[in-house]
Design an enzyme around this catalytic site. Structure first.
Site, mmCIF file in Angstrom:
data_model
loop_
_atom_site.group_PDB
_atom_site.id
_atom_site.type_symbol
_atom_site.label_atom_id
_atom_site.label_comp_id
_atom_site.label_asym_id
_atom_site.label_seq_id
_atom_site.Cartn_x
_atom_site.Cartn_y
_atom_site.Cartn_z
ATOM 1 N N ILE A 38 37.060 41.162 36.935
ATOM 2 C CA ILE A 38 37.299 41.179 38.378
ATOM 3 C C ILE A 38 38.787 41.423 38.571
ATOM 4 O O ILE A 38 39.620 40.619 38.164
ATOM 5 C CB ILE A 38 36.796 39.890 39.064
ATOM 6 N N GLU A 39 39.121 42.557 39.177
ATOM 7 C CA GLU A 39 40.504 43.039 39.152
ATOM 8 C C GLU A 39 41.127 43.083 40.543
ATOM 9 O O GLU A 39 40.561 43.648 41.479
ATOM 10 C CB GLU A 39 40.554 44.433 38.513
ATOM 11 N N VAL A 40 42.313 42.477 40.646
ATOM 12 C CA VAL A 40 43.174 42.506 41.836
ATOM 13 C C VAL A 40 42.384 42.153 43.100
ATOM 14 O O VAL A 40 42.305 42.919 44.058
ATOM 15 C CB VAL A 40 43.894 43.863 41.975
ATOM 16 N N HIS B 26 32.437 45.632 35.774
ATOM 17 C CA HIS B 26 33.740 45.633 36.445
ATOM 18 C C HIS B 26 33.506 45.591 37.950
ATOM 19 O O HIS B 26 32.699 46.362 38.479
ATOM 20 C CB HIS B 26 34.500 46.909 36.069
ATOM 21 N N LEU C 270 38.914 46.040 42.109
ATOM 22 C CA LEU C 270 39.583 47.320 41.894
ATOM 23 C C LEU C 270 39.080 47.907 40.581
ATOM 24 O O LEU C 270 39.372 47.383 39.503
ATOM 25 C CB LEU C 270 41.100 47.134 41.841
#
Length: 265
Positions: free
Chosen positions: A158-160, A114, A117
């Site tokens: 891959i977040e925000v 991850h 974010l």
């Protein structure tokens, strides 16, 4: 994807070729619906991985999530990962340290990391908000990505992250990049089923898209439950339940014989 359940190699071979779809599901009903809708990949709580799950979703590539904080040592994570894979998982999601990711990869466990974010570490990046909006923070996400790749992860959520940043990173890593609010430049699009279905009672993140209003339907069903239960109570009080159709009778002669054997009242 094809009805055959894909392998890690199959997933990696699709990088850059087309966008895959991914949902977080938490019930067998959601898993079955995702299978029927041909969702490519699923994220699930490990407890959902039962034989019934694979009956419901036989062809979905599935990531059981090893939640950060539920495990302490690398050995804890590895035991949980092996258990999840034996139960029907195809890879594991893990936001633990690079050392833990490396240990699992050394044992052949496919790991999805991850970046961007990371909810369990959001305090270090300013809370639950977009990251990578400056060159400095975008470079930090790039460094995180390369570190995960070097540790042996085959994929990363891959977040925000700004869409252009996520695209540039995805183009420069061999990992399969799964976008949650990071745009179409990655390899898959990921949403939570509760957001898609509109069953989330709390905040909807900006990247979520609501396709149905299950909350309203649940409210309607709850009112129907209350109404049905109230009618049952009223029927009992009015002696309208049970009726003749709800009970079992006995022939009169058998009843007389039975009563004759009983003591008086």
């Amino acid at each position: 994807m094809a009805n055959r359940r894909p392998t890690v190699a199959d997933i990696l071979a699709l990088k850059g070729r087309r966008q895959l779809t991914m949902l977080r599901v938490e019930t067998l009903e959601e898993a079955e619906a995702a299978e029927r809708a041909r969702v490519d990949m699923l994220s699930v709580p490990p407890a959902l991985l039962t034989p019934e799950f694979r009956d419901a979703a036989p062809s979905a590539f599935t990531f059981p999530g090893l939640e950060y904080g539920d495990f302490i040592t690398a050995e804890d994570y590895m035991r949980a990962a092996f258990k999840a894979l034996r139960a029907g998982g195809d890879a594991v999601y893990c936001a633990a340290s690079l050392a833990t990711v490396r240990r699992m990869r050394d044992e052949g466990i496919p790991v999805c990391g991850h970046v961007g974010l990371i909810p369990s570490r959001a305090t270090w990046t300013g809370g639950f908000k977009a990251v990578g909006k400056t060159a400095l923070s975008a470079l930090e996400i790039w460094r995180q990505t390369k570190a995960l790749e070097d540790a042996g992860a085959f994929a990363a959520e891959i977040e925000v992250v700004p869409v252009d940043v996520a695209r540039a990173i995805s183009e420069r890593t061999s990992m399969f990049m799964i976008s949650m609010g990071a745009g179409t430049g990655c390899d898959a699009q990921y949403l939570f089923a509760q957001d898609v279905l509109g069953s989330n009672r709390g905040h909807y993140p900006r990247h979520a898209k609501v396709y149905r209003n299950f909350s309203a339907e649940y409210d309607r069903l709850q009112q129907e439950r209350v109404a049905a239960f109230s009618e049952f109570v009223a029927d009992v009080h009015a002696q309208n339940y049970p009726g003749p159709e709800h009970v079992v009778g006995i022939p009169r002669d058998e009843l007389d014989r039975f009563l004759k054997e009983l003591p008086g009242v």
